[in-house]
Motif scaffolding. Structure first.
Motif, PDB file in Angstrom:
ATOM      1  N   THR A 128     -11.915   3.581   5.612  1.00 51.07           N
ATOM      2  CA  THR A 128     -12.261   4.860   4.975  1.00 51.07           C
ATOM      3  C   THR A 128     -11.879   4.754   3.341  1.00 51.07           C
ATOM      4  O   THR A 128     -12.595   5.404   2.621  1.00 51.07           O
ATOM      5  CB  THR A 128     -11.184   5.843   5.456  1.00 51.07           C
ATOM      6  N   ARG A 129     -10.945   4.067   3.218  1.00 51.90           N
ATOM      7  CA  ARG A 129     -10.761   3.789   1.691  1.00 51.90           C
ATOM      8  C   ARG A 129     -11.512   2.913   0.973  1.00 51.90           C
ATOM      9  O   ARG A 129     -12.113   3.120  -0.207  1.00 51.90           O
ATOM     10  CB  ARG A 129      -9.373   3.050   1.865  1.00 51.90           C
ATOM     11  N   TYR A 130     -12.248   1.970   1.508  1.00 52.01           N
ATOM     12  CA  TYR A 130     -13.185   0.902   0.856  1.00 52.01           C
ATOM     13  C   TYR A 130     -14.347   0.981   2.050  1.00 52.01           C
ATOM     14  O   TYR A 130     -14.282  -0.013   2.993  1.00 52.01           O
ATOM     15  CB  TYR A 130     -12.432  -0.422   0.777  1.00 52.01           C
ATOM     16  N   LEU A 183      -3.769   4.413  -4.158  1.00 52.20           N
ATOM     17  CA  LEU A 183      -3.978   4.880  -2.807  1.00 52.20           C
ATOM     18  C   LEU A 183      -3.433   6.428  -2.633  1.00 52.20           C
ATOM     19  O   LEU A 183      -2.528   6.578  -3.435  1.00 52.20           O
ATOM     20  CB  LEU A 183      -3.145   3.955  -2.038  1.00 52.20           C
ATOM     21  N   THR A 237       0.911  -1.197  -0.133  1.00 53.30           N
ATOM     22  CA  THR A 237       0.004  -0.079  -0.067  1.00 53.30           C
ATOM     23  C   THR A 237       0.869   1.352   0.027  1.00 53.30           C
ATOM     24  O   THR A 237       0.360   2.343  -0.259  1.00 53.30           O
ATOM     25  CB  THR A 237      -0.975   0.033   1.169  1.00 53.30           C
ATOM     26  N   TRP A 265      -8.207   2.912   8.471  1.00 53.98           N
ATOM     27  CA  TRP A 265      -7.917   3.514   6.949  1.00 53.98           C
ATOM     28  C   TRP A 265      -8.265   2.754   6.028  1.00 53.98           C
ATOM     29  O   TRP A 265      -8.997   3.525   4.953  1.00 53.98           O
ATOM     30  CB  TRP A 265      -6.199   3.454   7.000  1.00 53.98           C
ATOM     31  N   TRP A 266      -8.450   1.523   6.092  1.00 54.84           N
ATOM     32  CA  TRP A 266      -9.008   0.738   4.901  1.00 54.84           C
ATOM     33  C   TRP A 266     -10.413   0.747   4.861  1.00 54.84           C
ATOM     34  O   TRP A 266     -10.869   0.902   3.860  1.00 54.84           O
ATOM     35  CB  TRP A 266      -8.577  -0.950   5.245  1.00 54.84           C
TER      36      TRP A 266
END
Length: 366
Positions: A346-348, A365, A329, A343-344
């Motif tokens: 928020t990302r997905y 990313l 990442t 974090w993940w």
């Protein structure tokens, strides 16, 4: 005058002596035993002379017969030179196919050197600067030049010693008949337990050259089945049986590497199965190696799996998972799962979803 020792002569007398301490019957027995020994030696020599029962025929060219005899020489240089000579004859040397296949397991290290006349000749390795070779390699080259009529004999050689040289020849011949035998030949069964006979990656390089599209499903299915069987065996193995553990884990690792070479979409599922099911604490490097392989698969499921592995109780596993996540990442959140998960998410927001056009998370990313 000193008397000379008489020359031994044959006689049927029972008491007459023909030399000091030698009776005629004793001499006859000795000569008979010597004749039998010579006969047995000649029979064994002829039996191993390179002319197999299914090889030479009355129509076999004399030069093929001569080189076939040399294949059984006690000198490895002569064996390699004979195989090379048969290779130069091409299809005319077809009768030597069984004898060349018998030479495939011969891995005596040799090297090609240049004669004073400028022609190459095999020599003992280390005596020249030429390319490395062996009698088995020269036999494989000869079988390729003979042509596709060598394929059935090469297929029969796969389950035996010298399979690597047989694979090399089949790879060059590119005959589809060899695909299934190559896949089946990867595994041997001893006492009802399967193990790797030759490296899956080596097998895949041959299969890929022959017909990758046809070979991949058979190859991946065979390795998947083998991996699952070996992982189940690991769960029941005695922790003190180091050699068996080493054999099983080496086999699993080799099979994983073999599947990775194909680029198959099933690779991620197989890899996750191994990481999640291999007994913890048994062989650390196998799980860690699997985690770093996940870092090379740019899919959301790889990231999700590595974040789960951050919850492992053992520190080395968490460290391996964190390093793999950083590699995949470009982010760095330490060894704790909570910041990575935050974090993940928020990302997905939809965990596990493959968003359109998002097949490479690392490139997109922030």
């Amino acid at each position: 005058m000193k008397s000379e020792r008489p020359f031994p002569v044959m006689t049927t007398g029972k008491t007459r002596r023909i030399g000091p301490g030698i009776r005629p019957r004793t001499l006859f027995v000795r000569r008979w035993m010597f004749a039998v020994a010579v006969g047995l030696f000649c029979a064994r020599t002829l039996a191993g002379s390179g002319l197999s029962d299914e090889g030479a025929t009355p129509d076999t060219p004399p030069e093929v017969l001569a080189e076939t005899y040399r294949l059984s020489s006690t000198n490895p240089v002569e064996r390699a030179a004979a195989a090379a000579a048969l290779g130069e004859m091409g299809p005319r040397a077809a009768t030597a196919i069984p004898d060349l296949c018998a030479l495939l397991p011969d891995h005596t290290p040799l090297a090609w050197v240049m004669r004073p006349a400028g022609t190459p000749f095999p020599s003992v390795a280390g005596l020249g600067d030429g390319n490395a070779t062996s009698p088995g390699q020269e036999a494989a080259k000869a079988l390729v030049t003979i042509g596709v009529q060598s394929v059935p004999a090469l297929i029969q050689a796969l389950p035996q010693r010298g399979a690597e040289n047989a694979l090399t020849a089949l790879k060059s011949l590119r005959d589809p008949r060899a695909i299934k035998p190559i896949v089946d030949g990867m595994f041997a069964v001893t006492d009802g337990k399967p193990h790797i006979r030759y490296e899956p990656r080596t097998a895949w390089f041959a299969l890929q050259t022959i017909n990758a599209a046809e070979a991949e499903p058979l190859y991946v299915e065979a390795l998947d089945r083998f991996i699952r069987e070996q992982v189940e065996r690991l769960k029941t193995v005695d922790r003190m049986d180091y050699f068996l553990i080493r054999e099983l884990t080496d086999g699993i690792r080799g099979a994983i590497n073999g599947v990775a070479e194909t680029g198959s979409p099933r690779f991620l599922d197989i890899l996750l199965f191994v990481i999640e099911n291999e007994p913890q604490g048994l062989i650390y490097h196998n799980r860690a190696d699997g985690m770093f392989k996940l870092a090379k698969i740019n899919e959301p499921r790889s990231i999700e799996a590595l974040i789960r592995f951050l919850e492992e109780p053992e520190w080395p596993y968490r460290k391996s998972a964190a390093e793999a996540l950083e590699q995949l990442t470009g982010q760095s959140f330490g060894l704790e799962a909570v910041p990575w998960r935050k974090w993940w998410e928020t990302r997905y927001p939809r965990a596990g979803a493959h968003l359109p056009g998002d097949q490479n998370p690392k490139q997109q990313l922030p």
